[in-house]
Enzyme design. Structure first.
Site, PDB file in Angstrom:
ATOM      1  N   ASP A  51     -18.287   7.760   8.377  1.00 38.36           N
ATOM      2  CA  ASP A  51     -16.980   7.784   7.734  1.00 38.36           C
ATOM      3  C   ASP A  51     -17.181   7.599   6.248  1.00 38.36           C
ATOM      4  OD1 ASP A  51     -15.088   8.288   9.634  1.00 38.36           O
ATOM      5  OD2 ASP A  51     -15.155   6.230  10.399  1.00 38.36           O
ATOM      6  N   ASP A  55       1.061  -3.749 -10.598  1.00 40.16           N
ATOM      7  CA  ASP A  55       0.602  -2.989  -9.417  1.00 40.16           C
ATOM      8  C   ASP A  55      -0.646  -3.681  -8.846  1.00 40.16           C
ATOM      9  OD1 ASP A  55      -0.253  -1.231  -7.550  1.00 40.16           O
ATOM     10  OD2 ASP A  55      -0.356   0.515  -8.900  1.00 40.16           O
ATOM     11  N   SER A  86       6.952   4.099  -3.469  1.00 40.35           N
ATOM     12  CA  SER A  86       7.701   4.333  -2.238  1.00 40.35           C
ATOM     13  C   SER A  86       7.387   5.726  -1.732  1.00 40.35           C
ATOM     14  CB  SER A  86       9.207   4.181  -2.470  1.00 40.35           C
ATOM     15  OG  SER A  86       9.696   5.361  -3.061  1.00 40.35           O
ATOM     16  N   ALA A  87       7.523   5.865  -0.457  1.00 42.26           N
ATOM     17  CA  ALA A  87       7.209   7.149   0.150  1.00 42.26           C
ATOM     18  C   ALA A  87       8.153   8.242  -0.336  1.00 42.26           C
ATOM     19  CB  ALA A  87       7.258   7.030   1.666  1.00 42.26           C
ATOM     20  N   MET A 128       5.942   7.477  -6.559  1.00 42.40           N
ATOM     21  CA  MET A 128       5.594   7.041  -7.912  1.00 42.40           C
ATOM     22  C   MET A 128       5.659   5.530  -7.921  1.00 42.40           C
ATOM     23  SD  MET A 128       7.933   9.392 -10.401  1.00 42.40           S
ATOM     24  CE  MET A 128       9.419   8.669  -9.799  1.00 42.40           C
ATOM     25  N   SER A 129       5.036   4.960  -8.901  1.00 39.75           N
ATOM     26  CA  SER A 129       5.292   3.551  -9.145  1.00 39.75           C
ATOM     27  C   SER A 129       5.365   3.386 -10.658  1.00 39.75           C
ATOM     28  CB  SER A 129       4.184   2.688  -8.550  1.00 39.75           C
ATOM     29  OG  SER A 129       2.985   2.902  -9.255  1.00 39.75           O
ATOM     30  N   ASP A 158     -10.422   7.688  17.900  1.00 42.79           N
ATOM     31  CA  ASP A 158     -11.862   7.903  17.801  1.00 42.79           C
ATOM     32  C   ASP A 158     -12.526   7.836  19.170  1.00 42.79           C
ATOM     33  OD1 ASP A 158     -12.181   8.323  15.123  1.00 42.79           O
ATOM     34  OD2 ASP A 158     -12.401   6.193  14.635  1.00 42.79           O
TER      35      ASP A 158
END
Lengths: 691, 562, 192
Positions: free
Chosen positions: A304, A341, A375-376, A380-381, A524
């Protein structure tokens, strides 16, 4: 760590217990030694009864017995180390009371042993989780140190990939409802105990194949020695000599025991057990020895990207302003927008701005700024700088599409210069983060997946060992390709779905490859089951843990590489000691055969012609034979540490490894006994053990 | 040794090496059915054979089918040879009116020829009729060699085929090997040999009155055609009692040279063929190098022993040797034949120096894998290769692989058994013989040499070689039966496991070579292979060899006689 | 069962090809191309078969060159060596006897080894050149040759030496039967 007095004492006791012929017959080589020892003892006793006490025969008899004991001791020691670990695990299994939820959510207390699959139990802080299961409700921190040795508690929550809990672990905080997935006695803990105890240890395929070869060698040497008696009788008749005092049963048995591969035969099971043990020491639980062995054969690793190859978080590496905007302004704005953030990406922007432009990040007091979280919807933030609770500056960062929408909604225009910048960043495998103030685009922050240090060298090593690495990632092909190139993997799978993973494994296997992978999610599971070596993360779901044939208690994806190395080491140890054991025979022949027949065709004035083959110039026939037997016994002891630790593993190509091992164990095996037997002979003679 | 001696050894070996790729490629084209350049008459013969026997050349066989075809065919061969002997006085072409041999001698001889051993407990000129030699023995000289080639081809296919259950078709392998490989070569060699003076006629034995007026019977018969195939097919059963020492079998140094070449020519070429079939000429050359190196060393040791004087007798080692060949050609021959499964002798092995005679024995004990019998040497060598691969594979830390095929328990079981079986037969047989009066009463020599005689007999039978320390009177019920059983078990107790291994390998998928899998194409592997052969194959015999040839050598140096 | 039938048929076909066709065609070819060799390289004298160029004969008469000892007395039925081993007392005694006889008949000279050691076939037609030269004086004496004739005999022996084939294969050797026939015809003293 390797040895302590408790272990040693227990192993000594067990070594005696293993003298039971029922135990011994499992190992044909050592069984022959047992029979030989008994026969020698009988021969010695008969002679004593007849009034001929032979110190020589007694010593032979004792050393044969030691040979047996040393082999048993090696096995007992290897098992002992596992047992010690199992003991501590067992302590966790002490009867727990489970709080079972009945159909109408009524709570009742039952013994954990009575729990069935599908039962739901409540665990609150302080409770021991009564059995393996899946969190169906709630979130809790769980102390799994008993099985992982890791003291930090882990989070378990319903849904997602962190829902599996293990029986015997303890809830530290909060409350969860667990649906039991394994019945008592078949739980993960039980399996683990069984494995480390060696109770359910079955011979692995390679071990079986090797045992067959060793048995074959044993049979042929039994024949060679038995028939030698008849050939010697013929020779004695022709020479008109009485050889019955030289070609005796104890001496023939000495020859036999020296010739059959006792070294590897005695250490074989210890090597296997300690191989599993080494895995456990690395905090990897293999469900079978077969899996450990398969790990050595793996030649394709599915890794991974996140966590294994990269740190798992993207980091800011560059500020690229649009023409006309000073780079300093962009950095300042970006930093300001990221101050509150707390995501790793946000923090990396703050750090980068500080490093590049010495911008000190000042914390804005809440009345001066309002943090706009990601936010979805907006994707943006950012931050709104406030003046008397009114926003005066709106700073935003986000994906190109989101910012464009934001700007155009606010009456701005999307500058055409920004597109090539974004393209460039994307092409290099990075993620462009667009920074805007009001309705103006200032520039782009280059976010990049950072490859772990040293990983490239590691992959190069693997390549030289003949192992191909394939990086698996959900990223788009462009990003994936650039990270793959940076990390030096041989291949990559971009936008990989669990199905794609499964198909890739099947395809590699169809081409004759053996594939290892790590995984944690329920999705998986099929791939883990399909892979030849599937290492499930302990933090993963129960489904994943059931599907794989190994569980990594540390949940460290990089562990896969160590797993492969341990597997290889196990096989190498077996091969090296076999080679050593077989090569030993040459010297033993030259010690014993001349000794047995040095009197044959002797004349009044000279010894027999075969005395000339005594190239080691051993003192006397008896000392020669005794020395060979002593060497044969001591070499087992001398090699126990090697058997338990495994031979030194070096990541090199097969040719180089082979040449090295061949020299050390093949050539070494040829020469060592010549030196060893000679030294023992000197000692035996000096000590007057032989009259 | 003189320069000439080195020259004689060198010339033969050089010829062998030059012929290897040529003949090897030819055999490959035949075994893969692509041999388009074969002469027309032979092609017609092949098609005719299929037609008469109802063989479908395109049918592929699994290992069980292949093995049962092979076994039934050999069983049939045994019945034919046995009956021909027992009924020879009622059959034509018996000008000497020879009667049937004893049942145990007939059993021994039939087994001997079917198993490519060609051990002879009988004297050809006084026991077997022309018909028996021609229709019984000559035929087995061909088909027992072809059986070896077939088994080798099956093994090579097993190694090279991926996840396929089949090993080829025994009938076509048998037919093609016989008709396209052995027959044309036999024709050429027959003509060379007749030109040198090997007899080829159907006259009765000629009675001559010598110059000094004595009676001398000159035996006749179809010798050349049988001797050609006896050498080409690593058979070695002589037309006459004294085999290739007999002037009618091997009249000149030239005939000797071509016969010696014929002995190792096909076994050497088949190493190359094997390489082509499994797709690695490099691997084949490594095996070839190992074989050649060992052969040269063994010839060297023999030469050293033979060119020293016999200090017990105070003479050179010329007893049992022919003047026209001399020591050098005798030891080339004794080594060429014993590394292969060729039982012919051009000097009496019993009278060789102890070391040279011991080396001859040792060569067979190794399993006749230095070139070895036609086909048989190659598959025997592969057994050791598998063992070496197994040990080496573990040492590099992977499940051992051979051409990408994993070597697992099944392969190791069926590799170990055929490696130890012949050794076990030798040891058990010789031990019984040297402790029973039935065994001991046949001895012609005393002392260590007596042990060597017995040991050689069982070694030769269990190695399917056929040569002998011929002082031993082997035509007794005890030896006929025990040696017959050894030959039988050693032949089919090896072929069957080989086919099982081939079948198992054919079923496996092949793992591609990586840097992590060790190469069977290099020097390192050659070294491991030699060590495996010497330690596993030879050390077993060290004690008994010490009591036989080694002690005899030392006693000879001390001047002792028995 | 089908396999058995094919096996049986194939044995018969193989027998026909390799057991009948092959030897018979070879018989025809041999008799056409090399009739003398194919029939045993026989030597006739006065229409009487006296032996084969390739098969050694026993000579005990002093006036003939002697061959090597033979384990089967040159009878050829069957052929064979002594098979005595390198430490054989029997062989040791045989060597002593032969050596003594040769020394006695050859003016006390030591014989070359091949004259006292038997061949493998017991039918070895050859002796080494040294062994031939060793016997020249004795043969000459037995035939009562004068010194000129002795030289002729010596030259004959030398001419009889067959060298290495192709200059290096085999061993230089002398065919005893042929040498004795030439000796007889040279001195026209054929034994009856």
């Amino acid at each position: 760590m390797l040895l302590d007095s408790v272990l040693l004492r227990q192993a000594t006791i067990d070594a005696f217990r293993k003298l039971n012929p029922k135990e011994q017959i499992k190992n044909p080589v050592m069984f022959v030694v047992l029979v030989g020892t008994i026969l020698t003892a009988v021969s010695f006793s008969t002679n004593v009864i007849r009034g001929n006490f032979s110190a020589f025969e007694l010593q032979i008899c004792l050393w044969l017995f030691f040979t047996l004991m040393f082999a048993n001791f090696a096995e007992a020691l290897a098992e002992g180390r596992g047992k010690a670990q199992a003991e501590s695990l067992k302590r966790m299994r002490t009867a727990t009371i489970a709080r079972r939820l009945s159909g109408d959510d009524h709570e009742e207390s039952v013994n954990a042993g009575l729990l069935k699959t599908g039962d739901r139990v409540i665990c609150e802080s302080g409770d021991i989780i009564p059995g393996d299961g899946e969190v169906v409700e709630g979130i809790a921190s769980v102390d799994e140190s008993a099985i992982t040795g890791e003291s930090a508690p882990v989070i378990r929550e319903s849904g997602g990939d962190r829902s599996a809990v293990t029986g015997g672990t303890r809830v530290i905080s909060d409350r969860i409802v667990v649906r039991i997935t394994a019945e008592q006695g078949r739980s993960f803990l039980d399996r683990m105990i069984g494995l480390v105890e060696g109770a359910r240890r079955q011979k692995t395929p390679n071990e079986i194949a090797l045992s067959l070869v060793l048995s074959g060698l044993t049979i042929i040497f039994v024949l060679a020695v038995t028939t030698l008696k008849l050939f010697a009788d013929y020779s004695a008749r022709e020479a008109g000599q009485d050889m019955s005092s030289v070609v005796t049963l104890p001496i023939l048995i000495s020859l036999l025991v020296c010739l059959i591969p006792t070294t590897i035969g005695g250490l074989l099971s210890a090597i296997g057990i300690s191989g599993m043990d080494r895995m456990i020491r690395k905090n990897v639980i293999a469900t079978s020895g077969r899996a450990v062995e398969a790990a050595g054969d793996v030649d394709v690793l599915l890794l991974d990207k996140t966590g294994t190859i990269t740190f798992g978080n993207r980091m800011a590496t560059e500020f690229i302003p649009v023409p006309g905007v000073p780079v300093q302004t962009l950095a300042e704005t970006a930093q300001l927008a990221s101050l509150s953030d707390e995501t790793p990406e946000g923090r990396s922007i703050v750090v980068l701005a500080k490093e590049r432009f010495g911008l000190r990040a000042e914390t804005l007091p809440p009345h001066l700024a309002r943090f706009v979280p990601f936010s979805a919807q907006t994707r943006m933030s950012g931050v709104d700088v406030l003046e008397s609770a009114e926003p005066v500056r709106t700073l935003r960062k986000g994906s190109g599409d989101a910012i464009r929408k934001h700007i155009e909604e606010n009456g701005g225009t999307w500058p055409s210069e920004i597109d090539p910048i974004m393209d460039r960043v994307s092409k290099s495998g990075g993620t462009p983060l667009v920074v805007a103030e009001e309705h103006f685009v200032l520039g782009v922050v280059h976010l990049k997946d950072v490859v772990k240090g040293g990983i490239k060298e590691r992959f190069a090593q693997l390549r030289s060992m003949g192992i191909r690495t394939i990086m698996v990632t959900g990223d788009n092909p462009l990003t994936a390709a650039s990270i793959a190139a940076e990390a030096g993997v041989d291949d990559f799978m971009a936008q990989a779905s669990p199905e794609a993973k499964l198909n890739r494994i099947r395809q590699e296997q169809a081409n004759g490859h053996l594939v290892a992978m790590t995984g944690d999610g329920t999705n998986d599971a099929p791939a883990l089951a399909q892979a030849d070596v599937g290492v499930a993360m302990n933090t993963g779901t129960q489904a994943a843990r059931e599907a794989g044939n190994m569980v990594d208690l540390d949940s460290n994806p990089t562990k896969l590489i160590e797993v492969v190395e341990t597997g290889k080491q196990l096989l190498m140890t077996r091969g090296a000691l076999t080679t050593f054991s077989v090569a030993n025979d040459v010297a033993k022949y030259f010690a014993i055969v001349p000794a047995m027949f040095s009197a044959l065709y002797a004349t009044a004035v000279s010894t027999g012609p075969l005395a000339q083959l005594n190239i080691m110039r051993l003192e006397s026939p008896q000392s020669a034979i005794l020395s060979a037997v002593i060497f044969n016994a001591l070499i087992i002891v001398a090699l126990i540490p090697l058997a338990l630790k495994g031979i030194k593993y070096r990541p090199m190509g097969a040719e180089a490894v082979l040449r090295r091992n061949l020299f050390v164990y093949g050539f070494g095996g040829l020469v060592t006994p010549f030196v060893g037997i000679k030294l023992i002979d000197i000692l035996v003679t000096r000590l007057g053990l032989i009259s | 040794m003189t320069t000439n001696d080195f020259l004689q050894i060198g010339a033969l070996i050089a010829a062998l090496i030059v012929l290897t790729p040529l003949l090897g490629r030819f055999c490959y084209s035949i075994l893969t059915g692509r041999g388009a350049k074969v002469l027309r008459p032979f092609r017609i013969l092949e098609r005719l054979t299929y037609k008469i026997c109802g063989i479908d050349a395109d049918v592929e066989m699994g290992w069980k089918q292949y093995a049962s075809a092979l076994l039934l065919f050999n069983l049939g061969g045994f019945v034919v040879v046995y009956l021909l002997q027992m009924l020879q006085q009622f059959l034509p072409l018996n000008p000497q009116n020879l009667s049937a041999p004893s049942w145990h001698l007939a059993f021994n001889s039939a087994v001997s020829f079917v198993t490519n051993t060609n051990w002879q407990a009988y004297a050809g000129e006084t026991t077997l009729s022309y018909l028996t030699q021609m229709v019984g023995l000559t035929v087995q000289n061909f088909v027992s060699a072809a059986t070896g080639i077939a088994a080798m081809a099956a093994l090579a296919r097993g190694i090279s085929r991926k996840t396929s259950g089949t090993l080829g078709n025994f009938w076509t392998d048998m037919t093609r090997s016989t008709i396209h490989i052995l027959l044309p070569l036999a024709v050429i060699w027959t003509l060379i040999l007749v030109g040198q003076g090997v007899v080829q006629n159907l006259e009765g034995y000629q009675s001559a009155t010598t110059i000094e007026g004595k009676e001398q019977v000159l035996p006749m018969g179809l010798a050349a055609s049988q001797i050609a195939i006896k050498q080409l097919g690593t058979n070695g059963g002589g037309y006459f009692n004294s085999n290739s020492t007999h002037p009618y079998e091997n009249p000149t140094p030239i005939s000797n040279w071509f016969e010696a070449l014929a002995i190792l020519m096909l076994p050497a070429a088949l190493v190359y063929t094997f390489g082509l079939m499994v797709g690695s000429r490099k691997h084949a050359w490594v095996l070839y190098g190992v074989m050649m190196l060992m052969l040269i060393v063994l010839i060297g040791i023999s030469a050293y022993a033979e060119f020293s004087n016999n200090s017990a007798l105070g003479v050179a080692h010329l007893e049992g040797k022919e003047t026209r060949f001399g020591i050098v050609n005798s030891i080339i021959w004794s080594n060429f034949t014993t590394v292969a499964s060729n039982g012919s002798v051009n000097a009496m092995h019993s009278s060789l120096s102890p070391i040279a005679g011991g080396i001859a024995m040792f060569n067979i004990m190794l399993g006749e894998i230095i070139f070895g019998g036609v086909g048989a040497g190659m598959y025997g060598m592969i057994l050791f290769v598998l063992l070496a691969v197994f040990l080496a594979g573990l040492m590099v830390g992977r499940t051992p692989e051979y051409f990408g095929k994993k070597i697992e328990a099944l392969e190791m079981r069926w590799t170990t058994i055929p490696i130890i079986l012949p050794s076990a037969l030798i040891l058990i047989g010789a031990a019984i013989a040297c402790s029973t009066s039935a065994g001991l009463s046949s001895l012609a020599n005393r002392g260590p040499h007596g042990l060597s005689e017995i040991l050689y007999a069982f070694t030769s039978a269990s190695g399917n070689n056929g040569s002998a320390f011929a002082g031993l009177n082997a035509n007794t019920p005890f030896y006929n039966i025990t040696l017959g059983l050894c030959m039988l078990l050693a032949r089919f107790g090896v072929i069957l496991p080989v086919l099982i291994v081939a079948g198992s390998l054919a079923n496996k998928k092949s793992t591609p070579m990586t840097a992590g899998s060790f190469s069977t194409e290099g020097m390192t592997f050659g070294l491991i292979l030699i060590a495996t052969i010497l330690i596993v194959g030879a050390l077993t015999f060290f004690p008994v060899l010490a009591l036989g040839p080694i002690i005899e050598h030392l006693l000879m140096l001390a001047g002792t006689t028995f | 069962m089908k396999t058995l039938i094919i096996a049986a048929k194939l044995i018969l076909v193989m027998t026909a090809i390799t057991g009948v066709m092959y030897p018979m065609i070879m018989l025809g070819a041999a008799q056409t191309l090399f009739p003398h060799q194919a029939n045993g390289s026989l030597i006739y004298f006065d229409g009487r078969l006296i032996g084969s160029e390739l098969i050694g004969q026993e000579f005990t008469d002093l006036k003939y060159f002697w061959p090597r000892p033979s384990g089967v007395g040159y009878t050829s039925q069957p052929s064979g060596g002594t098979n005595l081993g390198p430490t054989s007392k029997v062989l040791s005694e045989q060597i002593a006897t032969r050596r003594a006889r040769l020394i006695e008949t050859h003016d006390g000279e030591q014989p070359p080894d091949n004259l006292i050691l038997a061949s493998g076939s017991g039918l070895d037609p050859h002796i080494s050149p040294a062994a031939a030269f060793y016997q020249v004086d004795r043969v000459a004496k037995a035939r009562g040759l004068d010194s000129g004739q002795l030289d002729l005999l010596q030259q004959l022996a030398e001419r009889s030496v067959e060298p290495y084939n192709f200059g290096f294969i085999g061993q230089p050797r002398v065919n005893v039967l042929k040498l004795n026939i030439s000796t007889d015809s040279l001195f026209s003293k054929r034994s009856k």
